[in-house]
Design an enzyme around this catalytic site. Structure first.
Site, PDB file in Angstrom:
ATOM      1  N   ASN A   1      17.069   8.261   2.623  1.00  0.00           N
ATOM      2  CA  ASN A   1      18.131   8.293   3.634  1.00  0.00           C
ATOM      3  C   ASN A   1      19.486   8.501   2.970  1.00  0.00           C
ATOM      4  O   ASN A   1      19.872   7.727   2.097  1.00  0.00           O
ATOM      5  CB  ASN A   1      18.120   6.959   4.400  1.00  0.00           C
ATOM      6  CG  ASN A   1      19.018   6.996   5.628  1.00  0.00           C
ATOM      7  OD1 ASN A   1      19.679   7.995   5.913  1.00  0.00           O
ATOM      8  ND2 ASN A   1      19.045   5.898   6.366  1.00  0.00           N
TER       9      ASN A   1
ATOM     10  N   SER B   1      16.754  -0.990  15.602  1.00  0.00           N
ATOM     11  CA  SER B   1      17.514   0.236  15.318  1.00  0.00           C
ATOM     12  C   SER B   1      16.696   1.470  15.718  1.00  0.00           C
ATOM     13  O   SER B   1      17.249   2.479  16.154  1.00  0.00           O
ATOM     14  CB  SER B   1      17.932   0.300  13.850  1.00  0.00           C
ATOM     15  OG  SER B   1      16.837   0.581  13.014  1.00  0.00           O
TER      16      SER B   1
ATOM     17  N   SER C   1      24.039   4.153  13.841  1.00  0.00           N
ATOM     18  CA  SER C   1      23.820   2.818  14.403  1.00  0.00           C
ATOM     19  C   SER C   1      25.131   2.270  14.932  1.00  0.00           C
ATOM     20  O   SER C   1      26.212   2.674  14.529  1.00  0.00           O
ATOM     21  CB  SER C   1      23.284   1.883  13.319  1.00  0.00           C
ATOM     22  OG  SER C   1      21.958   2.227  13.026  1.00  0.00           O
TER      23      SER C   1
ATOM     24  N   LYS D   1       8.700  10.173  15.776  1.00  0.00           N
ATOM     25  CA  LYS D   1       8.727   9.435  17.053  1.00  0.00           C
ATOM     26  C   LYS D   1       9.710  10.084  18.025  1.00  0.00           C
ATOM     27  O   LYS D   1       9.434  10.207  19.222  1.00  0.00           O
ATOM     28  CB  LYS D   1       9.140   7.975  16.808  1.00  0.00           C
ATOM     29  CG  LYS D   1       8.095   7.152  16.088  1.00  0.00           C
ATOM     30  CD  LYS D   1       8.528   5.692  16.014  1.00  0.00           C
ATOM     31  CE  LYS D   1       7.856   4.925  14.904  1.00  0.00           C
ATOM     32  NZ  LYS D   1       6.418   4.889  14.927  1.00  0.00           N
TER      33      LYS D   1
ATOM     34  N   THR E   1      13.704   2.882   2.084  1.00  0.00           N
ATOM     35  CA  THR E   1      14.329   4.077   2.694  1.00  0.00           C
ATOM     36  C   THR E   1      15.666   4.414   2.034  1.00  0.00           C
ATOM     37  O   THR E   1      16.442   5.187   2.583  1.00  0.00           O
ATOM     38  CB  THR E   1      14.554   3.876   4.210  1.00  0.00           C
ATOM     39  OG1 THR E   1      15.553   2.863   4.408  1.00  0.00           O
ATOM     40  CG2 THR E   1      13.290   3.453   4.925  1.00  0.00           C
TER      41      THR E   1
ATOM     42  N   CYS F   1      25.835   6.599  10.521  1.00  0.00           N
ATOM     43  CA  CYS F   1      25.354   7.898  10.044  1.00  0.00           C
ATOM     44  C   CYS F   1      25.879   9.078  10.856  1.00  0.00           C
ATOM     45  O   CYS F   1      25.693  10.232  10.452  1.00  0.00           O
ATOM     46  CB  CYS F   1      23.824   7.924  10.048  1.00  0.00           C
ATOM     47  SG  CYS F   1      23.111   6.605   9.073  1.00  0.00           S
TER      48      CYS F   1
ATOM     49  N   GLU G   1      29.525   5.616   4.870  1.00  0.00           N
ATOM     50  CA  GLU G   1      29.433   4.205   5.225  1.00  0.00           C
ATOM     51  C   GLU G   1      29.259   3.374   3.964  1.00  0.00           C
ATOM     52  O   GLU G   1      28.814   2.245   4.008  1.00  0.00           O
ATOM     53  CB  GLU G   1      28.365   3.936   6.277  1.00  0.00           C
ATOM     54  CG  GLU G   1      27.039   4.587   6.065  1.00  0.00           C
ATOM     55  CD  GLU G   1      26.113   4.389   7.271  1.00  0.00           C
ATOM     56  OE1 GLU G   1      25.929   3.263   7.700  1.00  0.00           O
ATOM     57  OE2 GLU G   1      25.560   5.410   7.739  1.00  0.00           O
TER      58      GLU G   1
ATOM     59  N   ASP H   1       0.860  -1.189   0.000  1.00  0.00           N
ATOM     60  CA  ASP H   1       0.000   0.000   0.000  1.00  0.00           C
ATOM     61  C   ASP H   1       0.900   1.244   0.000  1.00  0.00           C
ATOM     62  O   ASP H   1       1.778   1.366   0.849  1.00  0.00           O
ATOM     63  CB  ASP H   1      -0.857  -0.045   1.274  1.00  0.00           C
ATOM     64  CG  ASP H   1      -1.835   1.110   1.355  1.00  0.00           C
ATOM     65  OD1 ASP H   1      -2.843   0.947   2.034  1.00  0.00           O
ATOM     66  OD2 ASP H   1      -1.577   2.177   0.738  1.00  0.00           O
TER      67      ASP H   1
ATOM     68  N   HIS I   1      18.885  13.425  12.865  1.00  0.00           N
ATOM     69  CA  HIS I   1      19.215  12.390  11.875  1.00  0.00           C
ATOM     70  C   HIS I   1      17.888  11.819  11.367  1.00  0.00           C
ATOM     71  O   HIS I   1      17.027  11.444  12.163  1.00  0.00           O
ATOM     72  CB  HIS I   1      20.052  11.284  12.516  1.00  0.00           C
ATOM     73  CG  HIS I   1      20.165  10.060  11.668  1.00  0.00           C
ATOM     74  ND1 HIS I   1      20.633  10.110  10.372  1.00  0.00           N
ATOM     75  CD2 HIS I   1      19.837   8.757  11.895  1.00  0.00           C
ATOM     76  CE1 HIS I   1      20.600   8.899   9.856  1.00  0.00           C
ATOM     77  NE2 HIS I   1      20.119   8.061  10.755  1.00  0.00           N
TER      78      HIS I   1
HETATM   79  N1  COA Z   1      -0.835   3.552   5.832  1.00  0.00           N
HETATM   80  C1  COA Z   1      -0.263   4.253   6.835  1.00  0.00           C
HETATM   81  N2  COA Z   1       0.750   3.755   7.627  1.00  0.00           N
HETATM   82  C2  COA Z   1       1.160   2.491   7.382  1.00  0.00           C
HETATM   83  C3  COA Z   1       0.596   1.703   6.354  1.00  0.00           C
HETATM   84  C4  COA Z   1      -0.448   2.281   5.551  1.00  0.00           C
HETATM   85  N3  COA Z   1      -1.007   1.603   4.562  1.00  0.00           N
HETATM   86  N4  COA Z   1       1.227   0.503   6.353  1.00  0.00           N
HETATM   87  C5  COA Z   1       2.134   0.537   7.350  1.00  0.00           C
HETATM   88  N5  COA Z   1       2.095   1.739   7.963  1.00  0.00           N
HETATM   89  C6  COA Z   1       2.956   2.213   9.060  1.00  0.00           C
HETATM   90  C7  COA Z   1       3.207   1.172  10.144  1.00  0.00           C
HETATM   91  O1  COA Z   1       2.184   1.163  11.106  1.00  0.00           O
HETATM   92  C8  COA Z   1       4.535   1.664  10.699  1.00  0.00           C
HETATM   93  O2  COA Z   1       4.310   2.777  11.555  1.00  0.00           O
HETATM   94  P1  COA Z   1       4.650   2.672  13.130  1.00  0.00           P
HETATM   95  O3  COA Z   1       6.123   2.421  13.223  1.00  0.00           O
HETATM   96  O4  COA Z   1       4.274   4.005  13.667  1.00  0.00           O
HETATM   97  O5  COA Z   1       3.854   1.518  13.650  1.00  0.00           O
HETATM   98  C9  COA Z   1       5.260   2.222   9.466  1.00  0.00           C
HETATM   99  O6  COA Z   1       4.238   2.451   8.500  1.00  0.00           O
HETATM  100  C10 COA Z   1       6.274   1.251   8.860  1.00  0.00           C
HETATM  101  O7  COA Z   1       5.633   0.027   8.625  1.00  0.00           O
HETATM  102  P2  COA Z   1       6.313  -1.348   9.055  1.00  0.00           P
HETATM  103  O8  COA Z   1       5.405  -2.463   8.749  1.00  0.00           O
HETATM  104  O9  COA Z   1       6.807  -1.221  10.470  1.00  0.00           O
HETATM  105  O10 COA Z   1       7.546  -1.348   8.027  1.00  0.00           O
HETATM  106  P3  COA Z   1       8.694  -2.402   7.840  1.00  0.00           P
HETATM  107  O11 COA Z   1       8.603  -3.498   8.821  1.00  0.00           O
HETATM  108  O12 COA Z   1       8.653  -2.791   6.402  1.00  0.00           O
HETATM  109  O13 COA Z   1      10.053  -1.604   8.130  1.00  0.00           O
HETATM  110  C11 COA Z   1      11.696  -0.115   8.951  1.00  0.00           C
HETATM  111  C12 COA Z   1      10.209  -0.284   8.580  1.00  0.00           C
HETATM  112  C13 COA Z   1      11.968   1.300   9.345  1.00  0.00           C
HETATM  113  C14 COA Z   1      12.032  -1.030  10.136  1.00  0.00           C
HETATM  114  C15 COA Z   1      12.563  -0.502   7.701  1.00  0.00           C
HETATM  115  O14 COA Z   1      12.316   0.406   6.668  1.00  0.00           O
HETATM  116  C16 COA Z   1      14.040  -0.561   7.971  1.00  0.00           C
HETATM  117  O15 COA Z   1      14.565  -1.588   8.394  1.00  0.00           O
HETATM  118  N6  COA Z   1      14.775   0.546   7.667  1.00  0.00           N
HETATM  119  C17 COA Z   1      16.216   0.610   7.803  1.00  0.00           C
HETATM  120  C18 COA Z   1      16.676   0.863   9.221  1.00  0.00           C
HETATM  121  C19 COA Z   1      16.390   2.251   9.687  1.00  0.00           C
HETATM  122  O16 COA Z   1      16.235   3.151   8.911  1.00  0.00           O
HETATM  123  N7  COA Z   1      16.339   2.422  11.026  1.00  0.00           N
HETATM  124  C20 COA Z   1      16.075   3.705  11.663  1.00  0.00           C
HETATM  125  C21 COA Z   1      17.054   4.055  12.717  1.00  0.00           C
HETATM  126  S1  COA Z   1      18.600   4.566  12.067  1.00  0.00           S
END
Ligand code: COA
Length: 445
Positions: A328, A211, A364, A253, A163, A120, A83, A31, A244
């Site tokens: 990112n 993370s 990280s 958040k 990302t 980062c 990185e 979606d 960041h």
């Molecule tokens: N409409 C609105 N929001 C939606 C949605 C939709 N159709 N589908 C999912 N979402 C929301 C989820 O609820 C979630 O929000 P929340 O965290 O507030 O609950 C968000 O979108 C992400 O969805 P999620 O299912 O958690 O995504 P994911 O499991 O595919 O991965 C990360 C998200 C960030 C963990 C992933 O992109 C990642 O590993 N990124 C690299 C690491 C990173 O950037 N870390 C950050 C710290 S440096």
């Protein structure tokens, strides 16, 4: 003591665009709202065939040097934070210097060059090194060139794939800077964590959810350390709070948790207490779980208050404008957040010279750092020369098939040979391989 900080800044995005809602989501059977609403991201920037971390870094640096009227003799050190380095020994800064020496008569033989690594956060660490070098009196009236450059690619179908991003931010650090000066006060939150790493591999191993938790925990520690050093964190003190930004949802958040921490014991806590009560204090609870539940409820209510929402819209939301469109940039991510806030201020005509920013960096592995910056009187003249908005608009919009090909082009383990989607114009380009396996670059008029 003389102020030291960012005297000039230049941003270079990869020239290709992957639209997350239109192109990525349907192909991945996701979606689009997951990316646009959930993560707060609309698109990723990716490098074309002839672009990489060196070309983006060298092109940003060249533009910056031209704009500031500098030649290599004005630069006493070049530090690259990345990185995505492709060499375990020879630093990216030597390649960047080699590029720049193609277009200047002088050379960088007396400049100290290095490469900074800590996920980062290393761009901010390189700023710190430059600050210390200048304050130590070793600069001999020369400036430091700090470049954060990354191609942030994940393995195909990794949750981090949405990302991705690629770009470079070049910053000139000097005395009596035009953009911002750095505070002496800074706070660290640092611990041995296993949330994101690349043990001799190109694409990261990521525990994404962890993370996010580590980001928040280390950021809170850094804030406490900054306060312990005397740093003032009253939320109304700051024009902007660039964080960041691996994706804007992460910053949303972090922002509410930061706000909750910083209003504790202030007039703002009293003001919102009329509607949502005072913050839960641990001493009022026998059970930790109950306390944490109460904190969660309070934070949710706080995020709905007008005080918080107005503060967020003014100080944090503008810093996400670029990130939403480019993804990112790892080491560059907090630095494009700073630029985005300043661009918004310029576009809106906000008078912010003399105001402060609170800058929250994170890497990280893991470490957060917080320091303050004071906006200098020439900040607007510098920022109005940036072309990042036009660069973003002019990117080539990839189809999903083209995206798959370009991912392979930048995958060190894949063999592929495709035509570029854009045409180089007065810039450094990747030009093939040398006899020792080094990457070669040339300047295209
Ligand atoms: N409409 C609105 N929001 C939606 C949605 C939709 N159709 N589908 C999912 N979402 C929301 C989820 O609820 C979630 O929000 P929340 O965290 O507030 O609950 C968000 O979108 C992400 O969805 P999620 O299912 O958690 O995504 P994911 O499991 O595919 O991965 C990360 C998200 C960030 C963990 C992933 O992109 C990642 O590993 N990124 C690299 C690491 C990173 O950037 N870390 C950050 C710290 S440096």
């Amino acid at each position: 003591m003389t102020e030291v900080g960012i005297d000039g800044i230049e941003v270079r995005t990869g020239k290709l665009k992957l639209d997350l809602a239109e192109t990525f989501a349907p192909a991945q059977d996701e979606d689009p709202g997951k990316f646009t609403k959930g993560l707060g991201l609309y698109a990723s920037s990716l490098p074309d065939v002839y672009e990489d971390i060196v070309t983006m870094a060298a092109n940003a640096s060249h533009t910056l040097m031209e704009r500031k009227g500098l030649t290599p003799e004005d630069i006493g050190r070049i530090d690259v934070a990345t990185e995505s380095a492709f060499d375990h020994s020879k630093p990216v800064s030597t390649y960047v210097a080699g590029c720049l020496e193609q277009v200047y008569d002088e050379d960088f033989h007396h400049a100290n060059k290095g490469e900074r690594k800590f996920a980062c956060i290393s761009g901010t660490q390189a700023l710190d090194d430059a600050f210390n070098w200048i304050r130590a009196g070793r600069a001999r009236d020369r400036a430091a060139l700090v470049i954060a450059t990354d191609t942030a690619l994940y393995a195909r179908d990794d949750p981090g794939e949405s990302t991705q991003g690629a770009g470079a931010v070049a910053m000139l650090i000097d005395e009596n800077p035009d953009v911002v000066s750095f505070s002496v006060e800074q706070g660290y939150g640092s611990a041995d964590e296993t949330d994101f790493l690349k043990p001799n591999q190109q694409f990261p191993s990521v525990d994404g959810k962890r993370s996010m938790q580590v980001y928040l925990a280390r950021m809170r520690e850094a804030l406490e350390d900054f306060e312990a050093m005397g740093g003032n964190t009253h939320p109304e003190n700051f024009a902007f709070i660039p964080f960041h930004t691996p994706f804007p949802g992460m910053v949303e958040k972090a922002a509410v948790l930061g706000y909750r921490h910083c209003i504790r014991g202030t007039d703002i806590e009293e003001e919102v207490a009329e509607k949502i009560g005072r913050q839960p204090r641990p001493e009022a609870f026998d059970d930790e779980e109950e306390y944490l539940e109460a904190v969660k409820d309070y934070t949710e209510s706080l995020s709905e208050t007008t005080s918080y929402q107005e503060w967020y819209q003014r100080t944090v939301e503008p810093t996400l404008d670029i990130s939403r469109e480019v993804g990112n940039w790892y080491t560059g991510s907090v630095h494009i957040a700073r630029v985005a806030g300043l661009k918004r201020a310029l576009d809106e005509g906000w008078e912010i010279a003399g105001d402060q920013m609170l800058v929250g960096s994170y890497g990280s592995g893991a470490q957060a750092e917080i320091h303050a910056e004071t906006l200098q009187s020439n900040w607007a003249e510098e920022i109005e020369q940036l072309t990042i908005t036009e660069q973003i608009e002019n990117r080539y919009d990839l189809s999903f098939d083209e995206y798959e090909e370009i991912h392979d082009v930048h995958n060190h383990d894949a063999e592929t040979d495709i035509e570029p989607r854009t045409t180089p114009d007065a810039e450094f380009v990747f030009d093939g391989w040398g006899r020792m396996g080094e990457r070669k670059y040339t300047y295209v008029e």
